[in-house]
Design an enzyme around this catalytic site. Structure first.
Site, PDB file in Angstrom:
ATOM      1  CD  GLU A 114      -7.915  -1.897  10.611  1.00 17.99           C
ATOM      2  OE1 GLU A 114      -7.049  -1.157  10.023  1.00 17.99           O
ATOM      3  OE2 GLU A 114      -9.102  -1.762  10.977  1.00 17.99           O
TER       4      GLU A 114
ATOM      5  CB  VAL B 298      -3.045 -13.833   0.428  1.00 20.39           C
ATOM      6  CG1 VAL B 298      -2.167 -15.086  -0.218  1.00 20.39           C
ATOM      7  CG2 VAL B 298      -4.532 -14.146   0.758  1.00 20.39           C
TER       8      VAL B 298
ATOM      9  CD  GLU C  46      -3.117  -1.219   2.261  1.00 25.42           C
ATOM     10  OE1 GLU C  46      -3.010  -0.539   3.211  1.00 25.42           O
ATOM     11  OE2 GLU C  46      -4.044  -1.930   2.081  1.00 25.42           O
TER      12      GLU C  46
ATOM     13  N   GLY D 272      -7.349 -15.922  -0.442  1.00 29.48           N
ATOM     14  CA  GLY D 272      -8.065 -14.763   0.016  1.00 29.48           C
ATOM     15  C   GLY D 272      -9.587 -14.919   0.142  1.00 29.48           C
TER      16      GLY D 272
ATOM     17  CE1 TYR E 242     -12.660  -7.836  -0.538  1.00 30.94           C
ATOM     18  CE2 TYR E 242     -11.975  -5.403  -0.988  1.00 30.94           C
ATOM     19  CZ  TYR E 242     -11.801  -6.625  -0.227  1.00 30.94           C
ATOM     20  OH  TYR E 242     -10.861  -6.723   0.502  1.00 30.94           O
TER      21      TYR E 242
END
Length: 159
Positions: A83, A87, A27, A97, A131
């Site tokens: 949170e 993987v 990230e 995942g 998602y």
């Protein structure tokens, strides 16, 4: 390749921290992780645990984890906040995942929560698409707001 999903234990926390640091690097925040193994052990397995984990294990190696905790919605009632779901890079694409994600959802369902929520970076298109396919709603009109430790101290000092 087979893997197992199980509830995390205190002995898993060194590997959990390693995964957290890997996610921070992914990230683009490699220096942001302040939590230690001791923090995870205390906060997850102390007198009043603050979180739970599910662990993905393959060939006696921890290759993924989901960390989540209870919340309460004034509109809905009990909820869970996911949170992090991580993987390790070299094991992505093996449906690990998906299995961790499903385990959290099944856990929430068994508890009778009204919602499971999490945040996703707006540039993480593969995660967003995953998602969406699972039935999740991406709320684009809400912004995440945070007060850092330093901002909290400054606010209180101004008191």
């Amino acid at each position: 390749m087979s893997f197992t999903i199980r509830e995390g234990t205190i002995n898993d926390m060194p590997s959990v921290l390693k995964l957290i640091k890997e996610l921070a690097h992914f990230e683009n925040e490699p220096d942001a992780v302040e939590v230690t193994v001791s923090d995870l052990e205390r906060d997850g397995f102390g007198k009043t645990p603050l979180f739970k984990t599910f662990i993905a294990e393959m060939d006696n190696e921890i290759v993924g984890m989901a960390l989540f905790y209870p919340r309460y919605s004034t509109w809905k009632g009990p909820t869970i906040h996911l949170e992090d779901l991580i993987v390790t890079q070299h094991k992505r694409g093996l449906k690990i995942g998906n299995a961790l994600y499903a385990k959290v959802i099944e856990y929430g369902y068994a508890l009778g929560v009204k919602r499971i929520e999490w945040v996703v970076l707006d540039w993480n298109t593969p995660a967003i698409e995953f998602y969406k396919k699972s039935g999740a709603t991406i709320l684009r009109d809400w912004d995440t707001v945070q007060l850092s430790e330093e901002a909290i101290k400054n606010f209180v000092k101004k008191g």
